[in-house]
Scaffold this motif. Structure first.
Motif, short mmCIF file in Angstrom:
data_model
loop_
_atom_site.label_atom_id
_atom_site.label_comp_id
_atom_site.label_asym_id
_atom_site.label_seq_id
_atom_site.Cartn_x
_atom_site.Cartn_y
_atom_site.Cartn_z
N ILE A 35 0.84 -1.20 0.00
CA ILE A 35 0.00 0.00 0.00
C ILE A 35 0.87 1.25 0.00
N TYR A 36 1.93 1.25 0.80
CA TYR A 36 2.83 2.41 0.88
C TYR A 36 3.48 2.69 -0.48
N TYR A 37 4.00 1.66 -1.12
CA TYR A 37 4.66 1.87 -2.41
C TYR A 37 3.66 2.23 -3.50
N ALA A 38 2.42 1.74 -3.41
CA ALA A 38 1.39 2.14 -4.36
C ALA A 38 1.09 3.63 -4.21
N GLU A 39 1.01 4.11 -2.97
CA GLU A 39 0.79 5.54 -2.73
C GLU A 39 1.99 6.37 -3.21
N MET A 69 3.96 5.64 -5.61
CA MET A 69 3.90 5.65 -7.07
C MET A 69 2.88 6.68 -7.55
N ARG A 70 1.75 6.74 -6.90
CA ARG A 70 0.69 7.66 -7.32
C ARG A 70 1.03 9.11 -7.00
N VAL A 71 1.51 9.37 -5.79
CA VAL A 71 1.72 10.74 -5.34
C VAL A 71 3.06 11.32 -5.77
N ASN A 72 4.14 10.56 -5.57
CA ASN A 72 5.49 11.09 -5.81
C ASN A 72 6.15 10.58 -7.08
N ASP A 73 5.43 9.80 -7.89
CA ASP A 73 5.96 9.27 -9.16
C ASP A 73 7.19 8.40 -8.94
N VAL A 74 7.21 7.63 -7.86
CA VAL A 74 8.32 6.72 -7.55
C VAL A 74 7.82 5.30 -7.75
N GLY A 94 -0.20 6.18 -17.69
CA GLY A 94 -1.14 5.09 -17.91
C GLY A 94 -0.81 3.89 -17.03
N PHE A 95 0.48 3.60 -16.90
CA PHE A 95 0.89 2.49 -16.03
C PHE A 95 0.51 2.77 -14.59
N LYS A 96 0.73 4.00 -14.13
CA LYS A 96 0.39 4.33 -12.75
C LYS A 96 -1.12 4.21 -12.52
N LYS A 97 -1.92 4.66 -13.49
CA LYS A 97 -3.37 4.56 -13.35
C LYS A 97 -3.83 3.11 -13.39
#
Length: 113
Positions: free
Chosen positions: A20-24, A26-31, A52-55
Motif C-alpha cells: 500500500i505504501y509503495y502504491a501511494e 507511485m501515485r503521489v510522488n511518481d516513484v 497510464g501504467f500508474k493509473k
C-alpha cells in the motif's frame, strides 16, 4: 497460540502495508519501486506510458495490499479465538490472491513497456 502463525500473520500484514505504501508513493510522488512493484529486469525509464501504467497499477496494488492486511489480521483474530485450524485456509488465500494480483499486473505490463 502458535508463535509461527503469529509471525507469519505479522509478516503478511507488513507486506500488505508495504505494498500500500509503495502504491501511494507511485501515485503521489511518481516513484516506482523496482524489485517490489515491478520486476528488477524492467527499466522504468523506458516506459511508453508512465501515467497510464500508474493509473493501471495503483488500484490493483492498493487492493492487493489491503486484502493482504485483512487476511493477516484475520489470522491474528483466529489465534485470539483459538481457531488456529483456519490458518491453512488463510495462507492458501494469501497465496492465491498474491498470485492472481501479480497475473493482472503482468498482463498490463505489455501495454506500457
Amino acid at each position: 497460540m502458535n508463535s509461527f502463525s503469529n509471525v507469519a500473520d505479522i509478516l503478511i500484514i507488513l507486506g500488505g502495508a508495504l505494498l500500500i505504501y509503495y502504491a501511494e508513493q507511485m501515485r503521489v510522488n511518481d516513484v516506482i519501486k523496482v524489485g517490489f512493484m515491478i520486476s528488477p529486469k524492467v527499466n522504468v525509464h523506458k516506459l511508453k506510458d508512465r501515467e497510464g501504467f500508474k493509473k493501471y497499477a495503483f488500484p490493483r496494488h492498493f487492493a492487493q495490499g489491503f486484502i493482504l492486511v485483512l487476511l493477516g489480521m484475520t489470522g491474528i483474530f483466529c489465534d485470539l479465538y483459538s481457531r488456529g485450524d483456519l490458518h491453512v485456509y488463510i495462507y492458501i488465500g494469501v497465496l492465491v490472491f498474491y498470485v492472481i494480483g501479480n497475473v493482472f499486473i503482468e498482463k498490463g505490463k505489455a501495454r506500457f513497456y
